[in-house]
Design an enzyme around this catalytic site. Structure first.
Site, PDB file in Angstrom:
ATOM      1  N   ASP A   1      -6.736  10.373   6.287  1.00  0.00           N
ATOM      2  CA  ASP A   1      -6.067   9.405   5.409  1.00  0.00           C
ATOM      3  C   ASP A   1      -6.928   9.056   4.195  1.00  0.00           C
ATOM      4  OD1 ASP A   1      -3.543   8.946   6.340  1.00  0.00           O
ATOM      5  OD2 ASP A   1      -4.128   7.339   7.702  1.00  0.00           O
TER       6      ASP A   1
ATOM      7  N   LYS B   1      -0.885   5.211  14.839  1.00  0.00           N
ATOM      8  CA  LYS B   1      -2.207   5.746  14.485  1.00  0.00           C
ATOM      9  C   LYS B   1      -3.337   5.270  15.401  1.00  0.00           C
ATOM     10  CE  LYS B   1      -1.177   6.475   9.657  1.00  0.00           C
ATOM     11  NZ  LYS B   1      -1.707   6.611   8.317  1.00  0.00           N
TER      12      LYS B   1
ATOM     13  N   TYR C   1       3.948   5.121  -3.632  1.00  0.00           N
ATOM     14  CA  TYR C   1       4.615   6.110  -4.478  1.00  0.00           C
ATOM     15  C   TYR C   1       6.108   5.831  -4.675  1.00  0.00           C
ATOM     16  CZ  TYR C   1       5.537   8.311   0.050  1.00  0.00           C
ATOM     17  OH  TYR C   1       5.909   8.547   1.343  1.00  0.00           O
TER      18      TYR C   1
ATOM     19  N   GLY D   1      -4.049  -1.080   7.169  1.00  0.00           N
ATOM     20  CA  GLY D   1      -4.459   0.254   7.599  1.00  0.00           C
ATOM     21  C   GLY D   1      -4.838   1.156   6.427  1.00  0.00           C
TER      22      GLY D   1
ATOM     23  N   SER E   1      10.095  10.223   5.941  1.00  0.00           N
ATOM     24  CA  SER E   1       8.881  10.983   5.642  1.00  0.00           C
ATOM     25  C   SER E   1       9.149  12.203   4.755  1.00  0.00           C
ATOM     26  CB  SER E   1       8.249  11.457   6.950  1.00  0.00           C
ATOM     27  OG  SER E   1       7.166  12.301   6.650  1.00  0.00           O
TER      28      SER E   1
ATOM     29  N   ASN F   1      -8.082  -9.396  -0.334  1.00  0.00           N
ATOM     30  CA  ASN F   1      -6.850  -9.419   0.469  1.00  0.00           C
ATOM     31  C   ASN F   1      -6.264 -10.821   0.501  1.00  0.00           C
ATOM     32  OD1 ASN F   1      -5.103  -7.796   2.143  1.00  0.00           O
ATOM     33  ND2 ASN F   1      -5.755  -9.077   3.859  1.00  0.00           N
TER      34      ASN F   1
ATOM     35  N   GLY G   1      -6.202  -4.983  -0.657  1.00  0.00           N
ATOM     36  CA  GLY G   1      -5.554  -4.734   0.626  1.00  0.00           C
ATOM     37  C   GLY G   1      -6.532  -4.414   1.733  1.00  0.00           C
ATOM     38  N   ALA G   2      -6.292  -5.024   2.890  1.00  0.00           N
ATOM     39  CA  ALA G   2      -7.167  -4.795   4.038  1.00  0.00           C
ATOM     40  C   ALA G   2      -6.334  -4.414   5.256  1.00  0.00           C
ATOM     41  CB  ALA G   2      -7.991  -6.051   4.318  1.00  0.00           C
TER      42      ALA G   2
END
Ligand code: ATR
Length: 268
Positions: free
Chosen positions: A103, A67, A212, A129, A16, A149, A126-127
């Site tokens: 988010d 989450k 990223y 999170g 992280s 997706n 994308g489906a």
């Protein structure tokens, strides 16, 4: 007053970049606080959260895989966290744990830097999170969304929940998008994935990839070649960190300082 403790709650937590961002922000504003990494397995989660109150941890960023699971252990949920069915930020207010979710904020803010989102046609890949948070944010801003997706069933479920269109990855063809947002982890497994047919990208389109690493993904490279405005994934991370910082401290984040730290970390 003792030094305040914050941190990232994840498993694994070691990669992280949040500690660097938030510690730089605390330092820049002379706040006596430290942001740690809490690597907690799903089995340890309940005990850890119980300990947050005792150890007086003031705030947490919540990441994978916790989450959804932390919902059970917080005392109150924000409207966004409830709607998304996930928490990415916890604030400890005198022992009461508030669960929030910012988010969606990173993507929405990064896009709103360059365009208004209301009534824009947005194509979301994308489906999972991340896709879910992006779709939620776009719909909240009044955009029209098509979510595509690999697994159709997941796109369908998300589309039904947030009232948007859906399809398989090949279904971009008949959708004339203003904005394209890539949220899948496809570059991790196959860097040559082709998400859009040749000739689809037009210079007036805005293209964002929330990944990223790499910063300039194959999609963004193609978009740049086609003359589109591109937004790299570091923006999402950064803008949601600004928002978390504000939730915890009540202060505006030192944006330039945090941006500089992230740039250095990503070797930009
Ligand atoms: P996250 O929380 O980061 O979104 P996730 O919930 O595991 O992670 O979701 C990963 C997303 O990337 C999903 O949309 C997944 O598609 P499936 O639902 O079909 O699994 C997508 N994804 C991962 N690898 C992919 C690939 N090689 N090609 C296309 N989509 C991929």
């Amino acid at each position: 007053m003792n030094m305040q403790i914050y941190g990232i709650l994840a498993h694994p937590a070691k990669h992280s970049l949040s500690p660097k961002l938030h510690n730089a922000a605390f330092k820049a504003l002379n706040i006596d606080a430290h942001y740690d990494k809490f690597d907690v397995t799903p089995e340890e989660l309940e005990d850890f959260i119980l300990g947050v109150r005792d150890e007086d941890i003031k705030g947490l960023s919540v990441s994978l895989p916790h989450k959804e699971a932390v919902i059970e252990y917080v005392d109150e949920l924000s409207e966004d966290a409830r709607a998304m069915g996930a928490v990415n930020t916890i604030k400890n207010v005198d022992g009461v744990l508030l669960g929030e979710n910012v988010d969606f904020f990173g993507t929405v803010e990064a896009l709103e830097d360059v365009t208004k989102l209301a009534n824009k046609k947005c194509l979301v890949f994308g489906a999972g999170g991340a896709g879910r948070a992006v779709v939620y944010g776009l719909k909240k801003c009044g955009a029209e969304v098509l979510v595509l997706n690999r697994t159709l069933e997941k796109a369908k479920k998300l589309a039904e929940q947030f009232d948007c269109e859906y399809g398989g990855l090949e279904n971009s063809v008949n959708f004339d998008a203003d904005i394209i947002i890539q949220t899948t982890s496809c570059w991790l497994s196959d860097i040559d994935t082709k998400l859009l047919p040749d000739g689809y990208l037009k210079p007036e389109m805005i293209v964002m990839d929330i990944v990223y690493s790499p910063l300039f993904t194959p999609l963004l490279k193609d978009a740049e070649k086609a003359g589109c405005k591109i937004i790299t994934g570091d923006k999402m991370l950064l803008y949601q960190a600004f928002e978390q910082f504000k939730i915890w401290t009540g202060k505006e984040a030192p944006r330039e300082r945090m941006e500089q730290v992230l740039k250095n970390s990503l070797g930009k």
